[in-house]
Write a protein that holds these residues in place. Structure first.
Motif, PDB file in Angstrom:
ATOM      1  N   ARG A 196       0.834  -1.195   0.000  1.00  0.00           N
ATOM      2  CA  ARG A 196       0.000   0.000   0.000  1.00  0.00           C
ATOM      3  C   ARG A 196       0.874   1.252   0.000  1.00  0.00           C
ATOM      4  NH1 ARG A 196      -4.571   1.692   4.556  1.00  0.00           N
ATOM      5  NH2 ARG A 196      -5.194   3.649   3.538  1.00  0.00           N
ATOM      6  N   ILE A 197       0.568   2.163  -0.889  1.00  0.00           N
ATOM      7  CA  ILE A 197       1.357   3.378  -1.023  1.00  0.00           C
ATOM      8  C   ILE A 197       1.103   4.314   0.161  1.00  0.00           C
ATOM      9  CG2 ILE A 197      -0.398   4.598  -2.368  1.00  0.00           C
ATOM     10  CD1 ILE A 197       1.903   5.786  -4.024  1.00  0.00           C
ATOM     11  N   THR A 198       2.145   4.962   0.648  1.00  0.00           N
ATOM     12  CA  THR A 198       2.008   5.899   1.755  1.00  0.00           C
ATOM     13  C   THR A 198       1.593   7.279   1.230  1.00  0.00           C
ATOM     14  OG1 THR A 198       4.391   6.264   1.606  1.00  0.00           O
ATOM     15  CG2 THR A 198       3.626   4.735   3.291  1.00  0.00           C
ATOM     16  N   ASP A 199       1.090   8.114   2.127  1.00  0.00           N
ATOM     17  CA  ASP A 199       0.519   9.397   1.707  1.00  0.00           C
ATOM     18  C   ASP A 199       1.539  10.315   1.043  1.00  0.00           C
ATOM     19  OD1 ASP A 199      -2.005   8.717   2.545  1.00  0.00           O
ATOM     20  OD2 ASP A 199      -1.851   9.750   4.481  1.00  0.00           O
ATOM     21  N   THR A 200       2.709  10.473   1.657  1.00  0.00           N
ATOM     22  CA  THR A 200       3.690  11.401   1.114  1.00  0.00           C
ATOM     23  C   THR A 200       4.193  10.935  -0.249  1.00  0.00           C
ATOM     24  OG1 THR A 200       4.391  11.930   3.372  1.00  0.00           O
ATOM     25  CG2 THR A 200       5.855  12.602   1.584  1.00  0.00           C
ATOM     26  N   VAL A 201       4.462   9.663  -0.376  1.00  0.00           N
ATOM     27  CA  VAL A 201       4.888   9.113  -1.662  1.00  0.00           C
ATOM     28  C   VAL A 201       3.802   9.339  -2.708  1.00  0.00           C
ATOM     29  CG1 VAL A 201       5.413   6.979  -2.900  1.00  0.00           C
ATOM     30  CG2 VAL A 201       6.475   7.427  -0.674  1.00  0.00           C
ATOM     31  N   LYS A 202       2.567   9.110  -2.333  1.00  0.00           N
ATOM     32  CA  LYS A 202       1.446   9.311  -3.265  1.00  0.00           C
ATOM     33  C   LYS A 202       1.381  10.762  -3.718  1.00  0.00           C
ATOM     34  CE  LYS A 202      -2.672   9.432  -1.510  1.00  0.00           C
ATOM     35  NZ  LYS A 202      -3.928   8.975  -0.849  1.00  0.00           N
ATOM     36  N   HIS A 203       1.525  11.690  -2.788  1.00  0.00           N
ATOM     37  CA  HIS A 203       1.455  13.114  -3.139  1.00  0.00           C
ATOM     38  C   HIS A 203       2.623  13.521  -4.038  1.00  0.00           C
ATOM     39  CE1 HIS A 203      -1.041  13.689   0.771  1.00  0.00           C
ATOM     40  NE2 HIS A 203      -1.804  13.342  -0.254  1.00  0.00           N
ATOM     41  N   LEU A 204       3.812  12.992  -3.772  1.00  0.00           N
ATOM     42  CA  LEU A 204       4.963  13.292  -4.623  1.00  0.00           C
ATOM     43  C   LEU A 204       4.740  12.773  -6.042  1.00  0.00           C
ATOM     44  CD1 LEU A 204       7.937  12.514  -2.197  1.00  0.00           C
ATOM     45  CD2 LEU A 204       7.304  14.757  -3.097  1.00  0.00           C
ATOM     46  N   ILE A 205       4.194  11.586  -6.158  1.00  0.00           N
ATOM     47  CA  ILE A 205       3.917  11.021  -7.483  1.00  0.00           C
ATOM     48  C   ILE A 205       2.893  11.872  -8.220  1.00  0.00           C
ATOM     49  CG2 ILE A 205       2.875   9.055  -8.689  1.00  0.00           C
ATOM     50  CD1 ILE A 205       4.198   7.232  -6.611  1.00  0.00           C
TER      51      ILE A 205
END
Length: 275
Positions: A3-12
């Motif tokens: 499961r992708i984490t929030d910060t990584v998701k926002h950076l992507i």
């Protein structure tokens, strides 16, 4: 599936938005001119590019592989460190990547400018000339340099006799260096995250797409960095395109390693890295 984490998701998401903007706004040049990292001696350089270039990419494949690596390695690192420390490593590695790559460029730039000044050209004249647009399509041409150089010398009262063949070649090569030194991509940031992942999970088994053999992170990651160092000094590309900023990869990895090593070394005091 992890499961992708929030910060990584926002950076992507930010990276994807910037890529779409690059393709659709200003005929494909506006975002690149404003947000890519230009050489500091270039007229196109702006201070914010030190950060914004980390969200720019040179093509879909470049974006795809970087975002895949960010998801794969960034997610477990953020889960372990938390948002703030993850972002600290991410941006520190990105800035370290810029500094290492610029050091490589300046290694060529400073001697060239010194030689030009010794020929009698002023620093202002050198800066003006090396910022001439001599790009014809995808090719740098001496013809365009000559066409702009002659009226410039006349208008500024600079004797043409200064421009012998050696000086001319030096001006041309430095102009090419300035315009070929633009940096884009999150690779430096991701190399820092990869180094942090390796320190946290030294025995994790990793594989390359082109080499599907499991290799422990403590061997795999140093191996990738060594190949980048070799590529930086020889120009020989192993897995990356030939225009890759190899020193940026090395710089990002070194900064990520240093930060993660320091946190891990002090893991029993107030700087505890896994809190």
């Amino acid at each position: 599936m992890m499961r992708i984490t929030d910060t990584v998701k926002h950076l992507i998401i930010i990276n994807i938005i910037m890529f779409v903007g690059t393709l659709t706004v200003g005929d494909g040049r506006l975002f690149y001119d404003l947000f890519a990292m230009h050489f500091p001696a270039s007229d196109a350089f702006k201070p914010w590019q030190v950060v914004t270039h980390m969200f720019m990419h040179g093509g879909f494949t470049h974006l795809l592989f970087n975002m895949f690596a960010l998801w794969m390695f960034g997610t477990p690192v953020e889960q372990r460190l938390g948002r703030n420390k993850f972002l600290f490593i991410y941006f520190s590695a990105g800035i370290g990547a810029v500094l290492f790559q610029l050091a490589g460029y300046y290694w060529d730039y400073f001697p060239a400018v010194t030689n030009l000044m010794e020929s009698g050209l002023s620093k202002t004249a050198i800066n003006d000339i090396i910022n001439f647009n001599i790009l014809d399509g995808n090719q740098f041409t001496g013809k365009l340099l000559t066409e702009q150089l002659e009226p410039y010398l006349y208008e500024n009262g600079i004797p043409e006799s200064i421009i012998n063949q050696s000086v001319y070649n030096n001006l041309f090569e430095t102009n090419v260096l300035i315009h070929n030194s633009t940096m884009v991509g999150a690779s430096g940031c991701i190399m820092g995250i990869l180094a942090a992942f390796g320190l946290m999970n030294p025995n994790a088994e990793l594989m390359m797409i082109l080499l599907p053999i499991p290799i422990k992170a403590k061997y795999f990651i140093p191996g990738i960095i060594i190949l980048d160092v070799i590529s930086a000094f020889t120009g020989q590309s192993f897995f990356s395109p030939s225009n890759t900023a190899y020193l940026a990869h090395v710089g990002g990895a070194i900064i990520g390693f240093i930060v993660m090593w320091y946190w891990k070394k002090n893991s029993m005091n107030k700087y505890r890295w896994d809190q």
